[in-house]
Design a protein around this motif. Structure first.
Motif, PDB file in Angstrom:
ATOM      1  N   LEU A 123       0.823  -1.205   0.000  1.00 45.12           N
ATOM      2  CA  LEU A 123       0.000   0.000   0.000  1.00 45.12           C
ATOM      3  C   LEU A 123       0.863   1.263   0.000  1.00 45.12           C
ATOM      4  O   LEU A 123       1.812   1.389   0.778  1.00 45.12           O
ATOM      5  CB  LEU A 123      -0.904   0.007   1.237  1.00 45.12           C
ATOM      6  N   ALA A 124       0.526   2.205  -0.887  1.00 48.03           N
ATOM      7  CA  ALA A 124       1.090   3.557  -0.872  1.00 48.03           C
ATOM      8  C   ALA A 124      -0.066   4.518  -0.629  1.00 48.03           C
ATOM      9  O   ALA A 124      -1.135   4.369  -1.232  1.00 48.03           O
ATOM     10  CB  ALA A 124       1.782   3.873  -2.192  1.00 48.03           C
ATOM     11  N   TRP A 125       0.158   5.519   0.225  1.00 50.97           N
ATOM     12  CA  TRP A 125      -0.965   6.331   0.677  1.00 50.97           C
ATOM     13  C   TRP A 125      -0.540   7.777   0.848  1.00 50.97           C
ATOM     14  O   TRP A 125       0.604   8.072   1.237  1.00 50.97           O
ATOM     15  CB  TRP A 125      -1.472   5.771   1.997  1.00 50.97           C
ATOM     16  N   SER A 126      -1.458   8.678   0.567  1.00 54.24           N
ATOM     17  CA  SER A 126      -1.268  10.101   0.842  1.00 54.24           C
ATOM     18  C   SER A 126      -2.551  10.621   1.462  1.00 54.24           C
ATOM     19  O   SER A 126      -3.629  10.456   0.887  1.00 54.24           O
ATOM     20  CB  SER A 126      -0.941  10.878  -0.440  1.00 54.24           C
ATOM     21  N   GLY A 127      -2.429  11.234   2.648  1.00 56.19           N
ATOM     22  CA  GLY A 127      -3.613  11.693   3.365  1.00 56.19           C
ATOM     23  C   GLY A 127      -3.978  13.129   3.045  1.00 56.19           C
ATOM     24  O   GLY A 127      -3.357  13.803   2.222  1.00 56.19           O
ATOM     25  N   GLN A 128      -4.996  13.614   3.750  1.00 56.66           N
ATOM     26  CA  GLN A 128      -5.468  14.980   3.527  1.00 56.66           C
ATOM     27  C   GLN A 128      -4.443  16.000   4.004  1.00 56.66           C
ATOM     28  O   GLN A 128      -4.341  17.083   3.439  1.00 56.66           O
ATOM     29  CB  GLN A 128      -6.800  15.192   4.250  1.00 56.66           C
ATOM     30  N   ARG A 129      -3.695  15.658   5.049  1.00 57.24           N
ATOM     31  CA  ARG A 129      -2.648  16.545   5.532  1.00 57.24           C
ATOM     32  C   ARG A 129      -1.317  16.085   4.944  1.00 57.24           C
ATOM     33  O   ARG A 129      -0.996  14.900   5.001  1.00 57.24           O
ATOM     34  CB  ARG A 129      -2.581  16.517   7.054  1.00 57.24           C
ATOM     35  N   PRO A 130      -0.521  17.003   4.418  1.00 53.91           N
ATOM     36  CA  PRO A 130       0.719  16.584   3.752  1.00 53.91           C
ATOM     37  C   PRO A 130       1.694  15.852   4.664  1.00 53.91           C
ATOM     38  O   PRO A 130       2.378  14.932   4.233  1.00 53.91           O
ATOM     39  CB  PRO A 130       1.311  17.915   3.267  1.00 53.91           C
ATOM     40  N   GLY A 131       1.769  16.241   5.932  1.00 58.69           N
ATOM     41  CA  GLY A 131       2.677  15.566   6.853  1.00 58.69           C
ATOM     42  C   GLY A 131       4.138  15.729   6.494  1.00 58.69           C
ATOM     43  O   GLY A 131       4.912  14.767   6.552  1.00 58.69           O
ATOM     44  N   LEU A 132       4.535  16.942   6.115  1.00 60.41           N
ATOM     45  CA  LEU A 132       5.923  17.202   5.742  1.00 60.41           C
ATOM     46  C   LEU A 132       6.737  17.569   6.978  1.00 60.41           C
ATOM     47  O   LEU A 132       6.197  17.945   8.023  1.00 60.41           O
ATOM     48  CB  LEU A 132       5.998  18.320   4.705  1.00 60.41           C
ATOM     49  N   PHE A 133       8.055  17.474   6.858  1.00 61.36           N
ATOM     50  CA  PHE A 133       8.952  17.756   7.974  1.00 61.36           C
ATOM     51  C   PHE A 133      10.127  18.593   7.481  1.00 61.36           C
ATOM     52  O   PHE A 133      10.299  18.824   6.281  1.00 61.36           O
ATOM     53  CB  PHE A 133       9.450  16.452   8.601  1.00 61.36           C
ATOM     54  N   ALA A 134      10.944  19.050   8.420  1.00 65.80           N
ATOM     55  CA  ALA A 134      12.110  19.858   8.071  1.00 65.80           C
ATOM     56  C   ALA A 134      13.121  19.005   7.309  1.00 65.80           C
ATOM     57  O   ALA A 134      13.505  17.924   7.761  1.00 65.80           O
ATOM     58  CB  ALA A 134      12.757  20.436   9.333  1.00 65.80           C
ATOM     59  N   GLY A 135      13.536  19.480   6.164  1.00 63.88           N
ATOM     60  CA  GLY A 135      14.460  18.745   5.308  1.00 63.88           C
ATOM     61  C   GLY A 135      14.224  19.144   3.862  1.00 63.88           C
ATOM     62  O   GLY A 135      13.415  20.021   3.552  1.00 63.88           O
ATOM     63  N   THR A 136      14.909  18.476   2.962  1.00 63.88           N
ATOM     64  CA  THR A 136      14.730  18.792   1.550  1.00 63.88           C
ATOM     65  C   THR A 136      13.444  18.159   1.018  1.00 63.88           C
ATOM     66  O   THR A 136      12.866  17.255   1.634  1.00 63.88           O
ATOM     67  CB  THR A 136      15.912  18.281   0.717  1.00 63.88           C
ATOM     68  N   ILE A 137      13.007  18.648  -0.146  1.00 58.15           N
ATOM     69  CA  ILE A 137      11.844  18.041  -0.804  1.00 58.15           C
ATOM     70  C   ILE A 137      12.131  16.579  -1.120  1.00 58.15           C
ATOM     71  O   ILE A 137      11.270  15.707  -0.962  1.00 58.15           O
ATOM     72  CB  ILE A 137      11.489  18.834  -2.076  1.00 58.15           C
ATOM     73  N   ALA A 138      13.351  16.298  -1.548  1.00 61.15           N
ATOM     74  CA  ALA A 138      13.730  14.915  -1.859  1.00 61.15           C
ATOM     75  C   ALA A 138      13.602  14.023  -0.634  1.00 61.15           C
ATOM     76  O   ALA A 138      13.111  12.890  -0.717  1.00 61.15           O
ATOM     77  CB  ALA A 138      15.160  14.878  -2.403  1.00 61.15           C
ATOM     78  N   GLU A 139      14.026  14.510   0.531  1.00 62.79           N
ATOM     79  CA  GLU A 139      13.929  13.711   1.757  1.00 62.79           C
ATOM     80  C   GLU A 139      12.480  13.488   2.148  1.00 62.79           C
ATOM     81  O   GLU A 139      12.131  12.425   2.686  1.00 62.79           O
ATOM     82  CB  GLU A 139      14.686  14.414   2.885  1.00 62.79           C
ATOM     83  N   ASN A 140      11.624  14.463   1.878  1.00 63.17           N
ATOM     84  CA  ASN A 140      10.204  14.288   2.178  1.00 63.17           C
ATOM     85  C   ASN A 140       9.550  13.288   1.235  1.00 63.17           C
ATOM     86  O   ASN A 140       8.711  12.488   1.660  1.00 63.17           O
ATOM     87  CB  ASN A 140       9.488  15.635   2.100  1.00 63.17           C
ATOM     88  N   VAL A 141       9.939  13.324  -0.034  1.00 69.40           N
ATOM     89  CA  VAL A 141       9.341  12.400  -1.008  1.00 69.40           C
ATOM     90  C   VAL A 141       9.816  10.971  -0.777  1.00 69.40           C
ATOM     91  O   VAL A 141       9.037  10.012  -0.878  1.00 69.40           O
ATOM     92  CB  VAL A 141       9.665  12.861  -2.450  1.00 69.40           C
ATOM     93  N   THR A 142      11.086  10.803  -0.464  1.00 68.45           N
ATOM     94  CA  THR A 142      11.664   9.453  -0.304  1.00 68.45           C
ATOM     95  C   THR A 142      11.624   8.989   1.142  1.00 68.45           C
ATOM     96  O   THR A 142      12.449   8.175   1.557  1.00 68.45           O
ATOM     97  CB  THR A 142      13.116   9.445  -0.805  1.00 68.45           C
ATOM     98  N   LEU A 143      10.702   9.483   1.905  1.00 67.25           N
ATOM     99  CA  LEU A 143      10.591   9.173   3.323  1.00 67.25           C
ATOM    100  C   LEU A 143      10.630   7.660   3.569  1.00 67.25           C
ATOM    101  O   LEU A 143       9.862   6.903   2.985  1.00 67.25           O
ATOM    102  CB  LEU A 143       9.278   9.738   3.869  1.00 67.25           C
TER     103      LEU A 143
END
Length: 571
Positions: A435-455
């Motif tokens: 399962l891959a999932w994305s919720g209503q809230r982005p749930g991002l954190f401090a770091g690069t966009i790449a680090e957020n995408v490849t969490l």
């Protein structure tokens, strides 16, 4: 508040070997104390009698060795305590985080997240004092005190009896002090949690407060909460100092009674000097562990309070999981599934869905799924099939249970009915590697966009990263862009696209069969939404099941399947 909670041994295996090691060290320490007192009394007696230094050299050398041994034992005890505390905290934190993840956001929504955070961070850190100060003294008291009292009785019966009569006074004072401490310590702990919650609420709503010009009014509220915590902390310190004084006074008076009795008998010649010195040297050692237990009780109270909350979380979640919906080894049917025979139900279960092969027919089926919140049905007898290669939209009015269905698919909430993937039952506690999932809230954190995408990935596939961003309509975002806390630095639509790209990236890198997006275009303009739709269609064309929760007409118009769900009537 128990001095040693049995649940600590059950949930933290490191505590068991720590207790065994500490008991062994305490036993050796006890014999070292006896040897020290005996050797020192013999050396003093020999010097008083005028024996030559050569005769005393052997005893003095042994005494020096015993002193070194005691120092080594104290160091070893500290080492054991520090390592055990670190391992126990790690074990308890891991179990709490696993329990929270297992129960999911639906369980966490009924609690204050700041309270849980305080327990697993600052709260458990206080276990350092419990392991390094309190618990070693408790074990030393249990082991050393009876042995030392027995040795005193053998050497000098009157002194031993005096100690036996005076010794219980200290535990009595400790019990009274403990009862007084428990109330102020609990109030301090609740005040700390109130402070954490207040600060978190203030930070979370600071943007709104700033817009309405009310940010300064919160200063007084936060100051009042902080002052309350300060006062309660001072109350705990006051009780700690007073209790320490009482324990020291009781122990000093008890030792003084022994000293007076020994002195009188030395004067009238009924007691030998060597025996008298030996008993006098042992008397403070008898009371010392008991005094230290009382003194260190306050240092350990914070850790014990936090540990009790950890145990409550673990027992609540384990108790809740016992009745969770489905397990591949034990199928439970609800009253609403009475029409299914046992043979039909078992025939639907090919294997646990966590190990299915995506090359097979991986159709996702909801069969009479019913979800309750209390006595109210949120979803009632929902049945639908989602096939590989299809881009499907689940739509319906607010409150119809669309996000709740996804939470059930994720294993976060209880449900009646069956959810299967490729004919395999999805067990509630099985991994969701498919399962891959994305919720209503982005749930991002401090770091690069790449680090957020490849969490969660140990290595980065640059091609998959850029493809995920492009399919999510975020090709214009630089993966190296640094974001602040909570993804600050992006607009709402950009943050949403990064969150969707995370699901796309996981689907391709982990070869997930099912991709679920909850309101992925609510903050997007028409152009960005069109780009997202093309990405969803490309993902479905790869043979995946793509499910989108949405009200948007553009998504419904492009979907191969639209599933409408209604708010259930009262059942």
């Amino acid at each position: 508040m128990r001095p040693l909670d049995p649940r600590l041994l059950r949930y933290a295996s490191a505590a068991r070997w720590f207790l065994a090691g500490t008991a062994l060290v305490s036993l050796v320490q006890t014999f070292a104390i006896i040897a020290f007192a005996w050797l020192l009394s013999q050396a003093i007696t020999g010097a008083v009698e005028g024996r030559p230094l050569a005769d005393l050299a052997g005893g003095i050398g042994t005494l020096a060795a015993v002193i070194v041994l005691r120092a080594v034992l104290i160091w070893l005890q500290e080492l054991l305590a520090q390592r055990a505390a670190a391992i126990v905290k790690t074990q308890l934190r891991s179990q709490v985080l696993d329990a929270v993840a297992r129960r999911g956001p639906d369980w966490l929504a009924g609690r204050q997240s700041a309270q849980v955070s305080t327990v697993v961070t600052t709260g458990l850190d206080a276990l350092d004092n419990y392991f390094s100060r309190y618990l070693p003294q408790l074990l030393l008291t249990a082991i050393a005190t009876p042995i030392l009292v027995l040795v005193m009785l053998i050497q000098d019966v009157p002194s031993g009896i005096t100690v036996i009569v005076a010794l219980p006074l200290i535990p009595v004072f400790m019990i009274l002090i403990g009862l007084a401490t428990r109330g102020v310590q609990k109030a301090q702990w609740e005040s700390l949690q109130h402070l954490s919650n207040g600060f978190l609420d203030l930070v979370g709503g600071l943007g709104t407060l700033k817009i309405f010009g009310r940010e300064n009014r919160q200063t007084g509220r936060l100051r009042a909460i902080t002052e309350d915590y300060r006062q309660r902390t001072m109350a705990v310190l006051k009780v700690s100092f007073l209790s320490g004084f009482v324990l020291e006074l009781a122990a000093s008076l008890s030792v003084a009674l022994v000293a007076v009795g020994v002195g009188l008998r030395l004067v009238d010649g009924s007691l030998l000097l060597g025996v008298g010195l030996f008993v006098l040297l042992l008397a403070p050692e008898v009371f010392l562990p008991v005094r230290q237990v009382g003194a260190q009780f306050h240092a350990a109270a914070d850790g014990l309070a936090a540990a009790e909350e950890v145990f409550a979380i673990l027992e609540e979640t384990s108790g809740g999981d016992a009745g969770r919906a489905f397990d591949p080894t034990s199928v439970r049917t609800s009253g609403r599934m009475a029409g299914h025979t046992a043979g039909h139900t078992l025939g639907r279960i090919a294997a646990d869905a966590s190990s299915f092969d995506r090359a097979t027919d991986a159709t996702l089926c909801f069969d009479d799924v019913t979800i309750h919140r209390g006595e109210t049905p949120i979803v009632h007898r929902f049945t639908a099939e989602f096939r590989p290669g299809d881009f499907s939209v689940v739509t319906g009015p607010s409150g119809a249970g669309k996000s709740t269905l996804i939470a059930a698919l994720q294993g976060f909430i209880d449900y009646d009915g069956m959810i299967t993937l490729g004919g395999a039952l999805i067990a509630t506690d099985s991994p969701r590697d498919w399962l891959a999932w994305s919720g209503q809230r982005p749930g991002l954190f401090a770091g690069t966009i790449a680090e957020n995408v490849t969490l969660g990935e140990t290595s980065v596939n640059d091609a998959a990263l850029r493809s995920a961003l492009a399919d999510a309509g975020a090709a214009d975002l630089d993966p190296a862009t640094m974001l602040a806390v909570a993804g600050e630095g992006l607009s709402g639509g950009q943050a949403q696209r990064v969150s969707v790209a995370r699901a796309f990236y996981r689907a391709r890198v982990r070869d997930c069969a099912v991709v679920v997006l909850d309101e992925p275009s609510s903050a997007l303009d028409a152009a960005a939404e069109t780009a997202l739709i093309r990405g969803l269609q490309a993902l479905a064309a790869e043979g995946r099941i793509v499910i989108v929760i949405s009200h948007r007409p553009a998504l419904c118009a492009e979907a191969q399947q639209v599933v409408r769900i209604q708010v259930p009537a009262h059942v």
